[in-house]
Design an enzyme around this catalytic site. Structure first.
Site, short mmCIF file in Angstrom:
data_model
loop_
_atom_site.label_atom_id
_atom_site.label_comp_id
_atom_site.label_asym_id
_atom_site.label_seq_id
_atom_site.Cartn_x
_atom_site.Cartn_y
_atom_site.Cartn_z
N THR A 179 11.92 -3.47 -3.82
CA THR A 179 11.92 -2.75 -2.89
C THR A 179 12.44 -3.33 -1.50
O THR A 179 13.12 -4.31 -1.55
CB THR A 179 10.83 -2.37 -2.49
OG1 THR A 179 9.31 -1.83 -2.91
CG2 THR A 179 10.75 -1.69 -0.78
N ARG A 207 0.13 5.36 -10.04
CA ARG A 207 0.40 4.98 -9.21
C ARG A 207 0.89 4.77 -7.60
O ARG A 207 1.55 5.11 -7.89
CB ARG A 207 -0.09 3.38 -9.28
CG ARG A 207 -0.35 2.18 -8.79
CD ARG A 207 0.71 1.55 -8.50
NE ARG A 207 0.41 0.76 -7.34
CZ ARG A 207 1.97 0.11 -6.41
NH1 ARG A 207 3.11 0.62 -6.51
NH2 ARG A 207 1.82 -0.67 -5.44
N VAL A 208 0.56 5.06 -6.97
CA VAL A 208 1.18 5.14 -5.81
C VAL A 208 1.07 3.81 -4.83
O VAL A 208 0.22 2.98 -4.67
CB VAL A 208 1.14 6.31 -4.74
CG1 VAL A 208 2.06 6.53 -3.24
CG2 VAL A 208 1.07 7.45 -5.74
N GLY A 209 2.08 3.35 -4.14
CA GLY A 209 1.96 2.35 -3.80
C GLY A 209 2.30 2.37 -1.72
O GLY A 209 1.44 3.87 -1.48
N ASP A 210 2.51 1.39 -1.28
CA ASP A 210 2.51 1.54 0.11
C ASP A 210 3.88 2.29 0.92
O ASP A 210 3.92 2.90 1.29
CB ASP A 210 2.53 0.36 0.82
CG ASP A 210 3.75 -1.07 0.42
OD1 ASP A 210 3.91 -1.09 0.11
OD2 ASP A 210 3.97 -1.54 1.17
N THR A 230 7.79 -5.06 2.46
CA THR A 230 7.21 -5.33 0.84
C THR A 230 6.18 -6.34 0.39
O THR A 230 6.27 -6.69 1.25
CB THR A 230 8.87 -5.75 0.02
OG1 THR A 230 9.18 -6.03 -1.26
CG2 THR A 230 9.30 -6.87 1.78
N GLY A 231 6.07 -5.76 -0.65
CA GLY A 231 4.84 -6.72 -1.34
C GLY A 231 4.17 -6.10 -2.39
O GLY A 231 4.06 -4.91 -2.41
N GLY A 233 1.10 -3.73 -3.07
CA GLY A 233 1.26 -3.03 -2.22
C GLY A 233 -0.32 -1.79 -2.18
O GLY A 233 -0.40 -1.39 -0.73
N1 ASP Z 1 5.02 -2.62 -1.76
C1 ASP Z 1 5.71 -1.80 -3.48
C2 ASP Z 1 4.79 -1.45 -4.29
O1 ASP Z 1 3.00 -1.68 -3.85
C3 ASP Z 1 6.56 -3.37 -4.23
C4 ASP Z 1 7.46 -4.34 -3.71
O2 ASP Z 1 7.91 -4.28 -2.27
O3 ASP Z 1 7.62 -4.69 -4.23
O4 ASP Z 1 4.75 -0.10 -4.48
#
Ligand code: ASP
Length: 313
Positions: A179, A207-210, A230-231, A233
């Site tokens: 990200t 699937r949807v992340g943050d 980032t992380g 999600g």
């Molecule tokens: N936060 C992002 C997600 O969960 C992934 C990431 O930050 O690497 O889609």
């Protein structure tokens, strides 16, 4: 005195010095430097924070090293399915897109949703129809094909896992994240934030992340701060991370650092949420906290030199 400031990230996770070659490290450093300098140029010329955010993120999206735009990871069907969001601190206007394919710069689509539609959040085919109508640039599947990402998909499919980016060892417990994001403060005192991602390798079921969620992965408010996360999600959504930092400042009078420390090192850790964020307040203070092994990150302001970091200092 008027000042400007900018920070970017290129993902957090298990980023170890021991598993990096000098060439790879140089490429990442160059990618981060190029992006932050492109954003900084906008600010130093008196441009708006929102333009600086879009500019820096476009540069990271165009770089196949990062899990956004060109370097986006593959989903279960072998497609690059991307998410992005952007927010302006002065007006609290925001734009976001999720589940989009073949859009060269998802952050620009998010920006266009903000500027040219009456909505905040568009998804999938509808978002792409809007992109076509707005004459945004599309790119074919070959543009998004990065061998490393494809190999990651094959590995993930073999072990039937859903992976965050930057993985060295392919287990969910020991995963690294991708990200990209940017936060900026312009000379007029306005804040902005944006985030763009391909999400997780081998993700299924839409699937949807943050990252595209305003309040979870991205938030900006001139009264408090601008944040891009980032992380993992799922944990960032459950913790409403970006807005929580703003709330702690607005309602509890926390400093940016106090708010970031509580959320990243305590609240997220308590639920095993791994990752990090970049945050900037209206005085130009910058925080780059992460609770993972590393985070690709950079910052610069009108009165402080360029800093680039990858590993735990
Ligand atoms: N936060 C992002 C997600 O969960 C992934 C990431 O930050 O690497 O889609």
């Amino acid at each position: 005195m008027k000042k400007f400031a900018i920070a970017i990230h290129g993902g957090a996770g298990t980023i170890l010095r021991s598993s990096m070659t000098p060439e790879k490290e140089l490429q990442y450093t160059k990618g981060l430097e190029e992006a932050i300098l492109a954003g900084e140029l906008v600010l130093s010329k008196g441009g708006n924070a929102i333009d600086a955010v879009e500019t820096a993120i476009r540069s990271l999206e165009d770089n196949p090293l990062f899990n956004a735009g060109r370097g986006a990871v593959f989903n279960h069907e072998g497609k690059n399915e991307m998410d992005a969001s952007i927010m302006e601190g002065k007006t609290l206007l925001a734009g976001a897109v999720t589940g989009i394919k073949n859009i060269k710069n998802p952050i620009t689509l998010a920006r266009t949703v903000m500027d040219k539609s009456e909505h905040v959040f568009l998804s999938g085919l509808g978002a792409m129809e809007f992109a076509e109508k707005m004459k945004l640039e599309f790119a074919n599947d070959e543009y998004f094909f990065v061998q490393l990402r494809y190999d990651q998909l094959l590995q993930a499919q073999k072990s039937d896992t859903i992976l965050l980016d930057h993985n060295e060892i392919y287990t969910p417990a020991n995963s690294r994240k991708g990200t990209v994001g940017c936060v900026a403060l312009d000379l007029f005192g306005n804040l902005a934030a944006g985030t763009s991602t391909g999400g997780m390798t081998n993700k299924k079921y839409g699937r949807v992340g943050d990252s595209p969620m305003i309040g979870a992965g991205t938030y900006a408010n001139n009264k408090t701060c601008a944040v891009s996360c980032t992380g993992h999600g799922e944990y960032f959504i459950r913790s409403v991370v970006a807005y929580d930092i703003s709330c702690l400042m607005e309602y509890k009078g926390f400093s940016l650092k106090e708010a970031c420390d509580l959320v990243v090192y305590k609240k997220l850790v308590d639920i095993r949420g791994e990752g990090g964020l970049i945050a900037l307040d209206s005085n130009g203070n910058i925080e780059l906290p992460y609770n993972s092994e590393g985070m690709y990150r950079a910052k610069k302001s009108s009165d402080s030199p360029l800093y680039i970091g990858i590993y735990k200092d």
